[in-house]
Design a protein around this motif. Structure first.
Motif, PDB file in Angstrom:
ATOM      1  N   LYS A 294      47.964  39.011  71.724  1.00 52.24           N
ATOM      2  CA  LYS A 294      46.604  38.478  71.769  1.00 52.24           C
ATOM      3  C   LYS A 294      46.486  37.435  72.884  1.00 52.24           C
ATOM      4  CE  LYS A 294      44.914  35.818  68.412  1.00 52.24           C
ATOM      5  NZ  LYS A 294      44.583  35.527  67.009  1.00 52.24           N
TER       6      LYS A 294
ATOM      7  N   ALA B 288      53.408  44.497  67.925  1.00 50.50           N
ATOM      8  CA  ALA B 288      53.520  44.740  66.487  1.00 50.50           C
ATOM      9  C   ALA B 288      54.840  45.409  66.132  1.00 50.50           C
ATOM     10  CB  ALA B 288      52.347  45.610  66.018  1.00 50.50           C
TER      11      ALA B 288
ATOM     12  N   PHE C  99      51.617  45.953  72.176  1.00 51.99           N
ATOM     13  CA  PHE C  99      50.810  44.870  71.594  1.00 51.99           C
ATOM     14  C   PHE C  99      51.672  43.819  70.898  1.00 51.99           C
ATOM     15  CE2 PHE C  99      48.046  43.509  67.917  1.00 51.99           C
ATOM     16  CZ  PHE C  99      47.206  42.700  68.665  1.00 51.99           C
TER      17      PHE C  99
ATOM     18  N   GLU D  13      51.642  50.071  69.704  1.00 55.16           N
ATOM     19  CA  GLU D  13      52.035  48.959  68.833  1.00 55.16           C
ATOM     20  C   GLU D  13      53.119  48.110  69.490  1.00 55.16           C
ATOM     21  OE1 GLU D  13      50.940  50.647  64.376  1.00 55.16           O
ATOM     22  OE2 GLU D  13      53.036  50.495  64.966  1.00 55.16           O
TER      23      GLU D  13
ATOM     24  N   LEU E 126      44.227  45.344  69.584  1.00 52.03           N
ATOM     25  CA  LEU E 126      44.542  46.696  69.108  1.00 52.03           C
ATOM     26  C   LEU E 126      43.645  47.040  67.918  1.00 52.03           C
ATOM     27  CD1 LEU E 126      46.296  49.265  68.946  1.00 52.03           C
ATOM     28  CD2 LEU E 126      47.945  47.959  67.622  1.00 52.03           C
TER      29      LEU E 126
ATOM     30  N   THR F  18      52.417  39.890  67.580  1.00 52.82           N
ATOM     31  CA  THR F  18      51.025  40.224  67.879  1.00 52.82           C
ATOM     32  C   THR F  18      50.262  39.020  68.414  1.00 52.82           C
ATOM     33  OG1 THR F  18      50.513  39.773  65.578  1.00 52.82           O
ATOM     34  CG2 THR F  18      50.864  42.070  66.178  1.00 52.82           C
TER      35      THR F  18
ATOM     36  N   ARG G 240      48.454  40.511  60.386  1.00 49.91           N
ATOM     37  CA  ARG G 240      49.463  40.655  61.436  1.00 49.91           C
ATOM     38  C   ARG G 240      48.856  41.381  62.632  1.00 49.91           C
ATOM     39  NH1 ARG G 240      53.762  42.246  58.553  1.00 49.91           N
ATOM     40  NH2 ARG G 240      54.619  40.150  58.550  1.00 49.91           N
ATOM     41  N   MET G 241      48.112  42.431  62.360  1.00 49.62           N
ATOM     42  CA  MET G 241      47.516  43.207  63.440  1.00 49.62           C
ATOM     43  C   MET G 241      46.376  42.451  64.128  1.00 49.62           C
ATOM     44  SD  MET G 241      49.209  45.624  64.105  1.00 49.62           S
ATOM     45  CE  MET G 241      49.867  47.241  63.965  1.00 49.62           C
ATOM     46  N   SER G 242      45.921  41.357  63.513  1.00 53.41           N
ATOM     47  CA  SER G 242      44.866  40.570  64.144  1.00 53.41           C
ATOM     48  C   SER G 242      45.439  39.453  64.999  1.00 53.41           C
ATOM     49  CB  SER G 242      43.943  39.970  63.074  1.00 53.41           C
ATOM     50  OG  SER G 242      43.393  40.988  62.282  1.00 53.41           O
ATOM     51  N   GLY G 243      46.753  39.471  65.187  1.00 55.12           N
ATOM     52  CA  GLY G 243      47.364  38.472  66.040  1.00 55.12           C
ATOM     53  C   GLY G 243      47.569  37.121  65.374  1.00 55.12           C
ATOM     54  N   ILE G 244      47.640  37.119  64.056  1.00 58.26           N
ATOM     55  CA  ILE G 244      47.928  35.874  63.345  1.00 58.26           C
ATOM     56  C   ILE G 244      49.437  35.739  63.220  1.00 58.26           C
ATOM     57  CG2 ILE G 244      47.738  34.712  61.114  1.00 58.26           C
ATOM     58  CD1 ILE G 244      45.044  36.046  60.754  1.00 58.26           C
TER      59      ILE G 244
END
Lengths: 523, 334
Positions: free
Chosen positions: A356, A332, A330, A327, A362, A352, B214-218
């Motif tokens: 990306k 996060a 990445f 995390e 992830l 994040t 958030r975890m999708s990179g937004i």
């Protein structure tokens, strides 16, 4: 509202009664404590159970296995009265019964322990055990002393040892499980069905659970054990029933069968290999290099590198800092120190979106919480990682979206009636593929997979392994975290082992063995 | 494999239509009943009147819809309307005499838009700082509501401000079709943004599952801050139209607007947990409450009794929404 002491007496009574009964029966023909005959249950559009007949002997541990969507949960919900079958009969001790709700099933001695516990986190252990049956004293106030004493008595009887005043939220998952078992026994359960009881337990806790199951068995309590983990089912169960597509395929005595046979019955085809082979395809180029990365409280000074076309396994126990490490890489989680280099260039990843941008993706360990928006459609979930890719001008081009989504649905073999289907209606394996599709759609080079096969069935697991091989063949790089040691060993080119937030070692090629990994993971 | 035929199938179909189009059906029913009871209801002039009245609150509702789509709440918009109202009118009174009126109006409008945007962004910033969910957005924007209300009162010394400025652009804002066109065109733009741009899709996705977003990179934080800013600017526009119509401003101008707006948005079917609903829903919600209020007036229902209907329709709408959710939960439970 039965008085508790009498409840316990009754419990004891039932046990002795049951013991007498079994000893009498030893000579006679084996009798079934539970028989479900020709159970059919239809949901709009789906026949979840089709004339399923299922019988369980008194005092045995009976394994129920099958892929996701095979009908295990439906069958158990019918058994404990949550669902009413369209047709068929349930017989307990040879007497036909109809259950309209869980209470009626409970009164008959049937308890179901769900994967997600039915415990109230903010209440104490004693309260949770006797919730709904709290003993009241003279003035209709709760007699706490007696409630606690009863709970202590019950737990001692079972050989469990913990403070009944403790709040459930402070217990480990394994302890919560024990509270559930105690709760079931407090209402005189004779048949306890456990749905995926070990999905979040450590090996030690699993061993403890097994010894408790054996103890319950000695007392004549019948256990129905539902699980994906075949080795556990083989270890604990006396007989195993395989369900597939709403049909009973077979029932086997555990020591007269093999896991290979059970798996082939589950998936309906022989499975020759658990992990698909791939030719070595690692390129020399280092795509990701992590130097002395730390993350408050979880990760300390971890360094490793990842090459193009490589599968790097991260092994370690749950809570060892594996998830926090990836995390942090990445974006996060904030990095406390250390640097991350992508293609040799130093990066500063603060969120994040940065991760990306550096072409990382992830796949989180909890697809329902952080992997998918469950009531959104498959299409909406897949494209969210890279909406820009679909834009003509400033608008999202729906046609382009459709063709893209269709492509990934087909490539990954996601089984869905349409891409407009809300992902919550998909099976676990297909949901996991949807999360993967998100990052494939975003065309990332580095895929980080955190427990990519948790809670999905054998067939879907194999498909995900194949997909991973396909991806590295295309030049992508994969970091895979897994709690299943065989999976890490079977799929990785290289393994790093993490223990208490520190890197304990790195294994490569023939040096990767279960013993080597385990000794590093628990030293 | 088969669905039960005949009556059952028909019933599920009806239920499906009721579930998806409940607000529209409610709106049509109110219009039919009102026009039967009172002929003067269904006249062009009355319908225009309804639209004109609904427009001011409607614009506020558009902003609140954005916020609620992200799974948040904004209680500060009411006092933002008040503050913008007193600032704009006192600016107009000071600079907008005679021929200077048009340029002063432009200046006033831009100023209050900036003030409101700042208030909204502050809301958003605080919420993001605390990683706030629905509960936190509620309490943070409530705090902001009190602060901004106090600012409005301090600004005027608690006094009501009568308009003394010259007619022109400012007055034009509430004349004839202008507020209606303003509302509908803004609604159209915001609908397109929400439904067809990456920004809008991300807004909805944040509401559907913020952790997943958030975890999708937004860029969740940035989007949330911006959304509260947009909501604030909608409040500023509302204040301009309202003060333009009444040609005065009170430091209590926007009292209760936030709840009216939230009610209209929810009646329209945007869920307070975020992710479902949209601008079209909100237009319907605004119309239902607007038409109902007007219909009750035209029919001649006592003002106090009108509140009864208003409350009832909000409760019915929320009840329908919960019923809807429990059905979809049951569907997923298999």
């Amino acid at each position: 509202m039965r008085p508790l002491s009498s409840n316990l007496r009754l419990l004891h009574g039932v046990w002795t009664f049951v013991k007498q009964k079994t000893s009498k029966r030893e000579t006679s023909v084996e009798k079934y404590i539970l028989e479900m005959r020709d159970i059919t249950k239809t949901f709009p559009g789906v026949k979840a159970l089709d004339k399923v007949s299922f019988a369980v002997k008194q005092g045995e541990v009976h394994g129920l296995v099958g892929e996701n969507g095979a009908g295990k949960s439906t069958l158990m919900k019918v058994l404990n009265g949550v669902l009413v079958p369209d047709s068929g009969t349930i017989m307990v001790d040879g007497v036909p019964m109809t259950f309209r709700n869980a209470k009626q099933a409970q009164a008959c001695g049937i308890s179901l322990i769900y994967q997600e516990f039915n415990l109230v986190n903010t209440l104490s252990v004693a309260e949770n055990i006797y919730l709904g049956f709290l003993q009241t004293g003279r003035a209709k106030f709760i007699d706490w002393r007696r409630v606690r004493a009863d709970a202590v008595h019950l737990l001692e009887n079972l050989g469990f040892d913990f403070n009944v005043r403790e709040k459930v939220q402070n217990l480990s998952v394994a302890e919560k499980q024990l509270v559930e078992i105690a709760k079931a026994l407090s209402v005189n359960a004779r048949i306890i069905a456990m749905d995926e009881p070990t999905s979040s337990l450590t090996q030690k806790e699993i061993d403890k659970l097994f010894s408790i199951i054996r103890r319950l068995k000695e007392r004549g309590i019948t256990i129905i054990y539902i699980s994906h983990k075949l080795d556990e089912v083989m270890a604990i169960c006396d007989s195993i029933t395989v369900l597939r597509d709403g049909h009973i395929i077979d029932t086997k005595i555990a020591n007269e069968t093999s896991s290979a046979e059970i798996i082939s019955k589950m998936v309906g085809r022989p499975v020759d290999m658990k992990y698909p082979r791939r030719p070595p395809i690692i390129h020399g180029e280092v795509v990701l290099e992590v130097r002395k990365v730390s993350c408050a409280g979880f990760v300390k000074d971890i360094s490793f590198s990842l090459k193009k076309g490589e599968v790097l396994g991260i092994a370690g126990l749950v809570g060892s800092g594996r998830t926090e490490l990836v995390e942090a890489i990445f974006g996060a989680r904030p990095l406390q120190g250390g640097d991350v280099y992508i293609h040799g260039r130093r990066t500063s990843i603060r969120n994040t979106a940065d991760g990306k941008r550096y072409s990382m993706g992830l796949v989180t360990e909890d697809r329902k919480e952080t992997g998918l928006a469950l009531h959104y459609s498959l299409a909406d979930n897949i494209v969210i990682t890279n909406l820009q890719k679909l834009c003509s001008g400033i608008f999202v081009n729906k046609k382009l979206m459709q063709t893209n989504v269709d492509q990934y649905v087909q490539e990954l073999g996601i089984k869905t009636p349409s891409s407009r289907q809300a992902v919550m209606y998909l099976s676990g394996g297909n949901q996991q593929k949807a999360v993967l599709a998100k990052w494939l759609f975003s065309e990332v080079e580095i895929l980080i997979l955190d427990e990519p096969t948790r809670g999905i069935d054998v067939g879907a697991k194999y498909e995900i392994y194949l997909l991973m091989n396909e991806l590295v063949k295309k030049g992508k790089s994969i970091i895979m975290i897994s709690s299943e040691l065989p999976e890490v060993l079977g799929m990785s080119d290289r393994v790093i082992v993490i223990n208490e937030g520190r890197k304990k070692g790195e294994l490569c090629g023939d040096a990767i063995s279960p013993e080597a990994v385990m000794s590093m993971a628990i030293q | 494999m088969s669905l039960k035929p005949g009556i059952h199938n028909f019933r599920t179909k009806i239920i499906k239509i009721l579930r998806s189009q409940g607000v529209l059906i409610g709106l049509v029913l109110i219009i039919i009943v009102a026009s039967i009871l009172e002929r003067s209801f269904l006249t062009a002039s009355n319908l225009l009147n309804i639209l004109r009245q609904a427009s001011a609150l409607g614009i506020l509702c558009l902003g609140v819809t954005f916020v609620m789509m992200t799974g948040g709440m904004d209680l500060s918009v009411g006092s933002t309307v008040s503050l913008c109202a007193v600032v704009a009118v006192s600016m107009m009174n000071k600079y907008g005499q005679g021929t200077a009126s048009n340029s002063a109006a432009l200046l006033a409008i831009l100023t209050v838009l900036a003030i409101a945007f700042f208030i909204g962004v502050t809301n958003g910033f605080l919420i993001v700082l605390f990683n706030g969910r629905l509960g936190e957005t509620f309490i943070i924007t409530y705090g902001m509501q009190i602060v901004v209300a106090a600012l409005a009162l301090l600004f005027t010394g608690g006094q009501f401000i009568a308009g003394t400025f010259g007619t022109g652009l400012y007055q034009w804002m509430s004349s004839g079709f202008v507020p209606i066109i303003l509302f509908l065109s803004l609604a159209m733009i915001m609908h397109i943004v929400l439904a067809y741009t990456p920004f809008g899709r991300q807004i909805s996705f944040i509401g559907a599952n913020m952790d997943c977003a958030r975890m999708s990179g937004i860029k969740v934080s940035g989007i949330r801050i911006l959304v509260y800013g947009i909501c604030g600017m909608c409040a500023a526009l509302t204040s301009i139209i309202v003060t333009s119509r009444v040609y005065s401003a009170s430091p209590l101008q926007g009292n209760g607007y936030e709840l009216d707006a939230i009610a209209a948005v929810m009646v329209g079917g945007t869920s307070q947990t975020g992710g479902t609903g949209g601008i079209i829903n909100t237009i319907l919600g605004v119309l239902v409450l607007g038409v109902l209020g007007n219909a009750l007036n035209v029919i001649g229902v006592d003002a106090n009794a009108q509140l009864l209907f208003r409350g009832a329709i909000i409760l019915v709408a929320v009840g329908l929404d919960m019923w809807n959710k429990s059905i979809s939960l049951k569907e997923s439970a298999k």
